[in-house]
Design an enzyme around this catalytic site. Sequence first.
Site, mmCIF file in Angstrom:
data_model
loop_
_atom_site.group_PDB
_atom_site.id
_atom_site.type_symbol
_atom_site.label_atom_id
_atom_site.label_comp_id
_atom_site.label_asym_id
_atom_site.label_seq_id
_atom_site.Cartn_x
_atom_site.Cartn_y
_atom_site.Cartn_z
ATOM 1 N N HIS A 7 -5.745 15.238 25.893
ATOM 2 C CA HIS A 7 -6.007 15.824 24.581
ATOM 3 C C HIS A 7 -7.015 16.963 24.737
ATOM 4 O O HIS A 7 -7.624 17.113 25.781
ATOM 5 C CB HIS A 7 -6.563 14.762 23.625
ATOM 6 C CG HIS A 7 -7.924 14.264 24.044
ATOM 7 N ND1 HIS A 7 -8.088 13.282 25.015
ATOM 8 C CD2 HIS A 7 -9.176 14.645 23.673
ATOM 9 C CE1 HIS A 7 -9.385 13.067 25.193
ATOM 10 N NE2 HIS A 7 -10.063 13.892 24.400
ATOM 11 N N HIS A 21 -9.758 22.116 27.207
ATOM 12 C CA HIS A 21 -9.195 21.689 28.485
ATOM 13 C C HIS A 21 -8.633 20.284 28.338
ATOM 14 O O HIS A 21 -8.909 19.603 27.354
ATOM 15 C CB HIS A 21 -10.267 21.713 29.580
ATOM 16 C CG HIS A 21 -11.363 20.721 29.332
ATOM 17 N ND1 HIS A 21 -12.400 20.990 28.463
ATOM 18 C CD2 HIS A 21 -11.560 19.460 29.790
ATOM 19 C CE1 HIS A 21 -13.209 19.932 28.412
ATOM 20 N NE2 HIS A 21 -12.711 18.988 29.208
#
Length: 163
Positions: free
Chosen positions: A34, A115
Site C-alpha cells: 500500500h 512507496h
Amino acid sequence: MSRLFVAVFPSEEAVDHLRAHLPAPAARRPEKWHVTLAFLGDVPDEGVPVVAAALADVPPPGPIRLRLGGAGRFGSVVWAGVHGDLERLGAFREDVRRALADAGFPIDARPFRPHFTISYRYDRRLATLLDGYSGPSWTVTEFALVDSVDGDYVPVWQRSLAP
C-alpha cells in the site's frame, strides 16, 4: 487499542505484475502492499470513529493514476517507487494530514515519499530486480483507514475518491 494508518491500495493487476517480478521468499506479503498517506499509530478504540469522521470531511480529489517503478531503501527497508499523479496524491495526503491534525490526531509532517515496502531486510538482489522494474498503471478510486491487527491489515473505514 487500534494501530491505525490511512492508505491507498494497488489494483490486483499491479500486485500480480510486481509479484511475478520478485523472488517469492524475498517479498513481504503482497496483500499488505500500500501507499501510506498517514500513520497514526496507537489510537484508543473510542478514537476510531473520530478519525473516520475527520477523514469523511476531506474533499475527494477524484481518481488518481499511479504506477510502480524503480526502487530505493530506507536503512534496511527495500521499497518499490510510486510514479504517476504524485502532485494530486501529495495534495490529497496533505488534506488528510490537516484533517487529522484538526481532529487532534497530528501525524508526522516529514516530506511525503510514496512507496511500497517490499522487504524489511535489505537484499541487494531484490533491490537490483526492482531498480529496473516498471509496472502497469492503475487508478486509485478509494482510500481506507486501516487497523494493523496481529500482522494483518483490516480496513475499518473506506471512502471513494470520486467527488
